[in-house]
Design a protein around this motif. Structure first.
Motif, PDB file in Angstrom:
ATOM      1  N   MET A  51      -0.432   4.222  -5.567  1.00 30.19           N
ATOM      2  CA  MET A  51       0.596   3.664  -6.434  1.00 30.19           C
ATOM      3  C   MET A  51       0.652   2.147  -6.344  1.00 30.19           C
ATOM      4  O   MET A  51       0.999   1.482  -7.312  1.00 30.19           O
ATOM      5  CB  MET A  51       1.969   4.231  -6.068  1.00 30.19           C
ATOM      6  N   GLY A  52       0.341   1.599  -5.170  1.00 24.14           N
ATOM      7  CA  GLY A  52       0.338   0.152  -5.024  1.00 24.14           C
ATOM      8  C   GLY A  52      -0.685  -0.477  -5.958  1.00 24.14           C
ATOM      9  O   GLY A  52      -0.374  -1.382  -6.735  1.00 24.14           O
ATOM     10  N   PHE A  53      -1.881   0.040  -5.890  1.00 28.36           N
ATOM     11  CA  PHE A  53      -2.962  -0.456  -6.740  1.00 28.36           C
ATOM     12  C   PHE A  53      -2.596  -0.258  -8.213  1.00 28.36           C
ATOM     13  O   PHE A  53      -2.750  -1.161  -9.034  1.00 28.36           O
ATOM     14  CB  PHE A  53      -4.254   0.295  -6.404  1.00 28.36           C
ATOM     15  N   ALA A  54      -2.103   0.951  -8.544  1.00 31.53           N
ATOM     16  CA  ALA A  54      -1.751   1.249  -9.932  1.00 31.53           C
ATOM     17  C   ALA A  54      -0.673   0.291 -10.429  1.00 31.53           C
ATOM     18  O   ALA A  54      -0.725  -0.178 -11.573  1.00 31.53           O
ATOM     19  CB  ALA A  54      -1.283   2.697 -10.060  1.00 31.53           C
ATOM     20  N   SER A  55       0.297  -0.013  -9.579  1.00 35.21           N
ATOM     21  CA  SER A  55       1.363  -0.927  -9.994  1.00 35.21           C
ATOM     22  C   SER A  55       0.829  -2.343 -10.190  1.00 35.21           C
ATOM     23  O   SER A  55       1.244  -3.054 -11.114  1.00 35.21           O
ATOM     24  CB  SER A  55       2.488  -0.930  -8.955  1.00 35.21           C
ATOM     25  N   ALA A  56      -0.088  -2.738  -9.309  1.00 32.60           N
ATOM     26  CA  ALA A  56      -0.701  -4.061  -9.480  1.00 32.60           C
ATOM     27  C   ALA A  56      -1.434  -4.114 -10.810  1.00 32.60           C
ATOM     28  O   ALA A  56      -1.360  -5.100 -11.547  1.00 32.60           O
ATOM     29  CB  ALA A  56      -1.657  -4.357  -8.330  1.00 32.60           C
ATOM     30  N   MET A  57      -2.121  -3.023 -11.125  1.00 35.81           N
ATOM     31  CA  MET A  57      -2.804  -2.952 -12.418  1.00 35.81           C
ATOM     32  C   MET A  57      -1.801  -3.052 -13.556  1.00 35.81           C
ATOM     33  O   MET A  57      -2.016  -3.746 -14.546  1.00 35.81           O
ATOM     34  CB  MET A  57      -3.556  -1.618 -12.543  1.00 35.81           C
ATOM     35  N   ALA A  58      -0.706  -2.318 -13.416  1.00 36.79           N
ATOM     36  CA  ALA A  58       0.297  -2.295 -14.475  1.00 36.79           C
ATOM     37  C   ALA A  58       0.844  -3.691 -14.726  1.00 36.79           C
ATOM     38  O   ALA A  58       0.954  -4.133 -15.870  1.00 36.79           O
ATOM     39  CB  ALA A  58       1.427  -1.344 -14.108  1.00 36.79           C
ATOM     40  N   TRP A  59       1.155  -4.399 -13.645  1.00 39.26           N
ATOM     41  CA  TRP A  59       1.759  -5.720 -13.843  1.00 39.26           C
ATOM     42  C   TRP A  59       0.750  -6.735 -14.344  1.00 39.26           C
ATOM     43  O   TRP A  59       1.105  -7.675 -15.060  1.00 39.26           O
ATOM     44  CB  TRP A  59       2.467  -6.176 -12.569  1.00 39.26           C
ATOM     45  N   THR A  60      -0.497  -6.560 -13.980  1.00 39.86           N
ATOM     46  CA  THR A  60      -1.525  -7.427 -14.547  1.00 39.86           C
ATOM     47  C   THR A  60      -1.601  -7.204 -16.057  1.00 39.86           C
ATOM     48  O   THR A  60      -1.693  -8.156 -16.839  1.00 39.86           O
ATOM     49  CB  THR A  60      -2.894  -7.129 -13.907  1.00 39.86           C
ATOM     50  N   LEU A  61      -1.502  -5.940 -16.443  1.00 35.71           N
ATOM     51  CA  LEU A  61      -1.520  -5.615 -17.871  1.00 35.71           C
ATOM     52  C   LEU A  61      -0.297  -6.215 -18.557  1.00 35.71           C
ATOM     53  O   LEU A  61      -0.400  -6.790 -19.645  1.00 35.71           O
ATOM     54  CB  LEU A  61      -1.538  -4.092 -18.055  1.00 35.71           C
ATOM     55  N   VAL A  62       0.868  -6.076 -17.913  1.00 31.74           N
ATOM     56  CA  VAL A  62       2.087  -6.632 -18.496  1.00 31.74           C
ATOM     57  C   VAL A  62       1.916  -8.127 -18.732  1.00 31.74           C
ATOM     58  O   VAL A  62       2.243  -8.639 -19.808  1.00 31.74           O
ATOM     59  CB  VAL A  62       3.296  -6.369 -17.567  1.00 31.74           C
ATOM     60  N   SER A  92       0.880  -1.150   0.000  1.00 32.30           N
ATOM     61  CA  SER A  92       0.000   0.000   0.000  1.00 32.30           C
ATOM     62  C   SER A  92       0.927   1.210   0.000  1.00 32.30           C
ATOM     63  O   SER A  92       1.731   1.379   0.903  1.00 32.30           O
ATOM     64  CB  SER A  92      -0.877  -0.030   1.250  1.00 32.30           C
ATOM     65  N   TYR A  93       0.834   2.040  -1.033  1.00 35.89           N
ATOM     66  CA  TYR A  93       1.845   3.088  -1.199  1.00 35.89           C
ATOM     67  C   TYR A  93       1.185   4.346  -1.723  1.00 35.89           C
ATOM     68  O   TYR A  93       0.633   4.357  -2.821  1.00 35.89           O
ATOM     69  CB  TYR A  93       2.920   2.586  -2.171  1.00 35.89           C
ATOM     70  N   ASN A  94       1.220   5.416  -0.936  1.00 40.60           N
ATOM     71  CA  ASN A  94       0.575   6.670  -1.361  1.00 40.60           C
ATOM     72  C   ASN A  94       1.588   7.692  -1.861  1.00 40.60           C
ATOM     73  O   ASN A  94       1.285   8.873  -1.954  1.00 40.60           O
ATOM     74  CB  ASN A  94      -0.280   7.245  -0.241  1.00 40.60           C
ATOM     75  N   LEU A  95       2.807   7.241  -2.134  1.00 41.81           N
ATOM     76  CA  LEU A  95       3.881   8.072  -2.686  1.00 41.81           C
ATOM     77  C   LEU A  95       4.606   8.881  -1.616  1.00 41.81           C
ATOM     78  O   LEU A  95       5.685   9.414  -1.860  1.00 41.81           O
ATOM     79  CB  LEU A  95       3.359   9.068  -3.735  1.00 41.81           C
ATOM     80  N   PHE A  96       4.020   9.023  -0.444  1.00 39.89           N
ATOM     81  CA  PHE A  96       4.647   9.902   0.546  1.00 39.89           C
ATOM     82  C   PHE A  96       5.163   9.114   1.745  1.00 39.89           C
ATOM     83  O   PHE A  96       6.304   9.260   2.143  1.00 39.89           O
ATOM     84  CB  PHE A  96       3.664  10.981   0.987  1.00 39.89           C
ATOM     85  N   THR A  97       4.280   8.275   2.306  1.00 41.87           N
ATOM     86  CA  THR A  97       4.757   7.429   3.386  1.00 41.87           C
ATOM     87  C   THR A  97       5.320   6.162   2.771  1.00 41.87           C
ATOM     88  O   THR A  97       4.867   5.741   1.705  1.00 41.87           O
ATOM     89  CB  THR A  97       3.609   7.093   4.351  1.00 41.87           C
TER      90      THR A  97
END
Lengths: 428, 319, 292
Positions: free
Chosen positions: B283-294, B63-68
């Motif tokens: 970003m966590g969710f977005a990255s999971a989406m990205a790798w699913t797409l990959v 879980s990553y919000n770019l700041f913490t």
């Protein structure tokens, strides 16, 4: 930062510099650095969103500031609203946001929680920034948990923008204290007489629903979440959907087609709720004449209105907190800045600037008259500092409201979806 | 198949001559040469791609919000994602887009390329004109045009009414707006067209002349010469256009006035990924989406690569 | 226009057949042209409409053409001369083209023409980078360039181009090089040419259509790139055309769509010029390659 890391970075830089030089890039390699230089001159990055008139006006105010503070240079950075926040988030997460920047109530808690915003109380105590002379208590808009993280530059409130010609033709006159029933009856009259819709889609506007809730003793946001229930929202959207079907509210398909133009200026409907200082866009976009009308009430008195604000904030990690505070102080208090900026970012927030500027054009005169009337008509409420994630919820409200309008989502399901998305947004 | 009539000093009858400097030393030299030639890519891959890729793979499980700092959450992002109705919607929208837009665009590109490959008067002008849409495709003005073309009573609406179809403008209608996007994609057939053209130009004239002497008609010449000869380029276009279609973003963003709507009707995968990553800071969710797409696109790519043995004709023997 | 090979002498019959075909050809081409150019004409027409008529206007051409959208550009945007945006975009685009052509062709040569250990693995990796959406790389890359103190310069925008990270172009060139007659470079190798000589004097000239295609695409991509400049450039005087265009938008006041369209049209001029200048070589590639 430790010295060893610094040296290491220097070496890397040198290598990168050499590489850049061989690639023929040396000429464009600027100095990102901290903006300090040998002769004591300090450089601040100042960022805002907005259109061309704002950019030109702000640049004038910057020149004024630099003339009076020769040891401080201001580097302006600006773009449009959407791009601004995308860029800001990237910069802030990379530890590189501008030193001073325009801010809004929906982003205060979000970036406070992430440690990006400076508490300007300390600078005020040190005498670098005055917190005096703010009108109508708008200074509170920049306060979160006892910290002063934004300094308002202007104040504005929600209004009903109406197509004056249409209202006249239909023989409808909006009055302060009119009720929702009276408002919808007026829309019905307009629809019957002019064959156009009355409103452009009121039920997807978060800030309007906020007013409605406030009239009923609630609010859209609490400090940490939503201030209403799923049933409240289901009811609100059911009514909205009914009015779309009956043609009282404009066909969402047509509203969508004319974007980014407003459905009001495109002549699809006779009125639209928005912030009063946005009203200038209608004159620029549409063929009719437009004016400001009061927000409908539940009890004939309370509009639920409050003053919102654009503000200036400073980066908590800036290397020049004192200069940043002095700059903000100048921008919100200097009378000459007030005359240059006018009501571009709302009615000027401090008495010095408010008194210095007298609007000459119809639009600004109208906004001023409207706000005076609102202030006179009753006690303005206090703004709720939005919880972190409010910007996401606002976008979701607009989108899901649009699905309801299009008949793609049942009001009850839509309300459920909003609550589930809001939960995720507040957690983020 | 003989391709070059006067190939200099070609050892007769030898399909695969030995490497110039055979043996272990030669091989080592080839390795060195290979890596030297590749060095810009290797540097770029290590510096700019591999690091961020690994980072995003890690984020996918946090879980990553770019700041913490990112917090490890295991497969949570993926389970949330699969149950997320908007994610499901974005998959549906994207698949529909890929399946409809890619073949149509490539067919048009190939057809027009064949047309333009003939030597005619003014062909250069046509070529430039057909490429125009790709030049302005990413421009903001396209957003305005497209919205105007597909609105009520605009040219498309009038055209469809002549055909007896009355659904109104497509732009505001969640059921049709995706096809306005498809039309935008097809309209920009210039890029694959240029690649086809470049490929067609590599086909030696002599082959056609020989076939003509043998009495082969235009259709047979196309199947027996053109298609095999441009198959590497065709393969490239099929692969790249599908990958691009899966990653479509700009046009959805422009046509729907940055919201990928109405009612999420143009919420293509990357648009949702972008909203999650850059608007909602998940970003966590977005990255999971990205790798699913990959993974998904990787699968499609692998299938295509597998299939190329059957239909792609390379001059270089084997891979 | 030069053509690859002179056709063998033909009978009058074929010639007549060709003339009939020519008519059909032109009819077909014109049909495609009409469909393709309608929106283009719309954009041009819109640039002569008054600003408030542009959105949601259905007419192809303005009822009364106005010049205001263009003449307004002469004053600059938000106090920045328009030429500055163009110079910045041009610098970015030209550097990008040089970077992509040089680095991608070298890399492609290795993939296509050199047998070295690990080639297949690296090729798969390279294709893999095509699959990853650009947006997830953005933040880690930003942090990298920030640590190198290269924000607000062109370096983050073009570094990747010089390092062949644009897998699309590498792949395109690989496909072309693999399609080249093997005999040519093998002959060169047998003649004692090293890889560098073979690359430079045999393979590169033959790959010219692919190089030009890559150059054209790169130029356009760089010219239209919005996200990269938005994230990496801070100082408005360093902004590119695509960022300058956004300055006409204003969610809270009056958006100047007229100037926006006018500028986006003016912004097209260099791209079209670049395309016109080089598209010829796409076609002439084979004629000059010595492969007759």
């Amino acid at each position: 930062m430790g010295t060893s890391r610094h040296v290491e970075r220097r070496t890397v830089l040198k290598a990168a510099g050499a590489a850049a030089a061989t690639l023929g890039l040396a000429a464009t390699t600027g100095c990102g650095g901290d903006g300090g230089s040998g002769d004591g001159t300090v450089t601040l990055r100042y960022a805002w969103w907005g259109g061309e008139p704002r950019a030109i006006a702000i640049k004038k105010t910057i020149a004024l500031f630099e003339k009076k503070h020769p040891k401080i240079r201001i580097k302006p950075e600006f773009t449009d609203y959407e791009a601004f926040w995308e860029k800001f988030q990237t910069q802030a997460s990379g530890g590189n946001p501008p030193d001073v920047f325009q801010n809004a109530v929906g982003f205060l808690r979000k970036y406070d929680k992430r440690g990006v915003l400076m508490d300007l109380k300390g600078q005020a105590d040190a005498g670098n920034l005055s917190l005096e002379n703010f009108r109508n208590g708008v200074l509170a808009n920049g306060q979160v948990d006892g910290k002063q993280i934004g300094i308002p530059v202007g104040a504005n409130t929600m209004a009903l923008v109406i197509d004056l010609k249409a209202f006249q033709k239909a023989g409808v006159t909006p009055e302060f204290g009119w009720t929702w029933d009276e408002y919808f009856t007026a829309l019905q009259t307009i629809q019957d007489k002019l064959r156009i819709a009355g409103d452009t889609g009121y039920f997807s506007i978060m800030y309007l629903y906020d007013l409605y809730l406030r009239q009923n003793g609630k609010a859209f946001f609490t400090d940490s979440g939503l201030g209403f229930t799923e049933d409240d929202l289901t009811q609100w959207w059911e009514d909205g959907h009914k009015r779309v079907k009956s043609g009282l509210v404009a066909d969402p398909k047509k509203v969508e087609q004319v974007k980014p133009k407003s459905a009001l200026s495109a002549g699809l409907a006779a009125s639209e709720f928005t912030w009063d200082n946005f009203s200038i866009r209608y004159e620029g976009e549409g063929e009719s004449d437009y004016g400001l009308a009061p927000i409908p009430t539940g009890d004939g008195k309370d509009t639920g209105q409050y003053l919102g604000s654009l503000m200036l904030s400073a980066f908590s990690g800036t290397k020049h907190p004192e200069e940043a505070a002095r700059f903000i102080d100048f921008m919100v208090h200097d009378p000459e800045v007030g005359t240059i900026m006018g009501y571009d970012r709302g009615i000027l927030a401090t008495t010095e600037q408010y008194d210095a500027f007298t609007p000459t054009d119809d639009n600004n005169k109208g906004v001023k008259a409207y706000e005076e009337e609102v202030a006179a008509a009753g006690a303005l409420g206090k703004i709720t500092p939005h919880p972190s994630g409010a910007d996401v919820v606002e976008a979701a409200f607009l989108r899901i409201g649009g699905e309801v309008a299009q008949g793609k989502s049942k009001p009850a399901d839509a309300a459920k979806a909003l609550f589930s998305e809001a939960k995720a947004a507040f957690a983020g | 198949m003989t391709l070059v009539k006067e190939a200099p000093a070609r050892p007769a009858g030898k399909r695969r001559p030995a490497a110039p400097a055979a043996g272990r030393r030669g091989r080592r030299r080839e390795n060195l040469a290979g890596y030297l030639f590749m060095s810009p890519w290797i540097a770029g891959f290590l510096l700019l791609t591999a690091g961020p890729m690994i980072a995003s793979l890690y984020y996918a499980f946090t879980s990553y919000n770019l700041f913490t700092p990112p917090k490890w959450v295991g497969l949570d992002n993926f389970t949330t994602m699969f149950q997320d109705p908007r994610w499901q919607k974005s998959v549906e929208v994207t698949l529909k887009y890929v399946v409809v837009a890619t073949p149509l665009k490539l067919l048009l590109a190939l057809g027009v390329a064949l047309l333009l490959a003939q030597r005619r008067r003014g062909q250069g002008l046509y070529r430039a004109a057909f490429y125009m849409p790709s030049l302005i495709g990413a421009s903001v003005s396209v957003g305005f045009v497209w919205r105007a073309l597909f609105s009520d009573d605009a040219i498309v609406d009038r055209g469809q009414k002549i055909l007896g179809v009355d659904v109104g403008g497509w732009i505001g209608n969640p059921d049709y707006v995706l096809y306005a996007l498809v039309a935008l994609s097809i309209w920009q057939f210039g890029a694959p067209m240029v690649i086809f053209l470049a490929g067609l130009k590599q086909v030696p004239r002599e082959l056609y002349e020989a076939a003509e002497v043998d009495g082969a008609g235009p259709v047979r010449r196309f199947w027996n010469i053109t298609l095999p000869m441009i198959s590497p380029v065709l393969f490239f276009n099929v692969l790249l256009e599908s990958i691009h279609a899966f990653q479509v973003f700009g046009s959805a963003y422009v046509v729907s006035d940055t919201r990928c709507g109405p009612a999420d009707a143009t919420l293509v995968y990357t648009c949702y990924l972008y909203q999650k990553g850059f608007k909602e800071a998940q970003m966590g969710f977005a990255s999971a989406m990205a790798w699913t797409l990959v993974l998904a696109v990787g699968l499609v790519t692998a299938v295509l690569f597998r299939s190329q043995k059957k239909w792609v004709h390379y001059e270089e023997a084997g891979k | 226009m030069t053509t690859a090979t002179s056709p063998a002498p033909r009978s009058t019959l074929t010639r007549r057949r060709r003339r009939g075909g020519s008519l059909v050809w032109h009819l077909g081409a014109l049909l495609v042209l009409a469909v393709v150019l309608y929106p283009v004409v719309w954009v041009v027409g819109a640039s002569f409409k008054p600003s408030k008529d542009i959105i949601a206007s259905l007419d192809l051409l303005p009822t009364e053409p106005v010049w205001a959208n263009f003449s307004g550009l002469a004053d600059g945007i938000s106090g920045i001369p328009v030429s500055s945006f163009f110079v910045n975009s041009l610098m970015y685009a030209v550097l990008a083209v040089v970077g992509v052509v040089v680095s991608s062709s070298l890399t492609a040569y290795a993939f296509a023409k050199i047998r070295f250990a690990g080639r297949n693995l690296l090729f798969t990796l390279m294709i893999g980078t095509l699959l990853l959406p650009y947006h997830v790389l953005l933040i880690p890359q930003y942090v990298l360039f920030r640590n190198l103190e290269l924000i607000d310069t062109l370096v983050p925008l073009v570094a990747g181009k010089f390092l062949a990270t644009e897998a699309f172009f590498v792949f395109l060139m690989v496909q072309f090089m693999r399609g080249l007659p093997r005999e040519l470079d093998e002959a060169a190798r047998l003649d004692g040419c090293g890889h560098l000589r073979t690359y430079w004097s045999v393979v590169l000239p033959l790959t010219r259509p692919a190089l030009i295609t890559s150059a054209i695409f790169t130029f356009i991509n760089a010219w239209n790139d919005f996200m990269g400049p938005l994230i990496y450039l801070n100082t408005p005087s360093k902004y590119t055309v695509s960022l300058g265009l956004m300055m006409f938008r204003d969610q809270e006041g009056i958006s100047n769509y007229g100037s926006m369209i006018a500028m986006s049209l003016v912004a097209l001029v260099p791209v079209v010029a670049f395309f016109m200048a080089f598209q010829r070589y796409l076609i002439d590639g084979m004629a000059t390659s010595g492969l007759k």
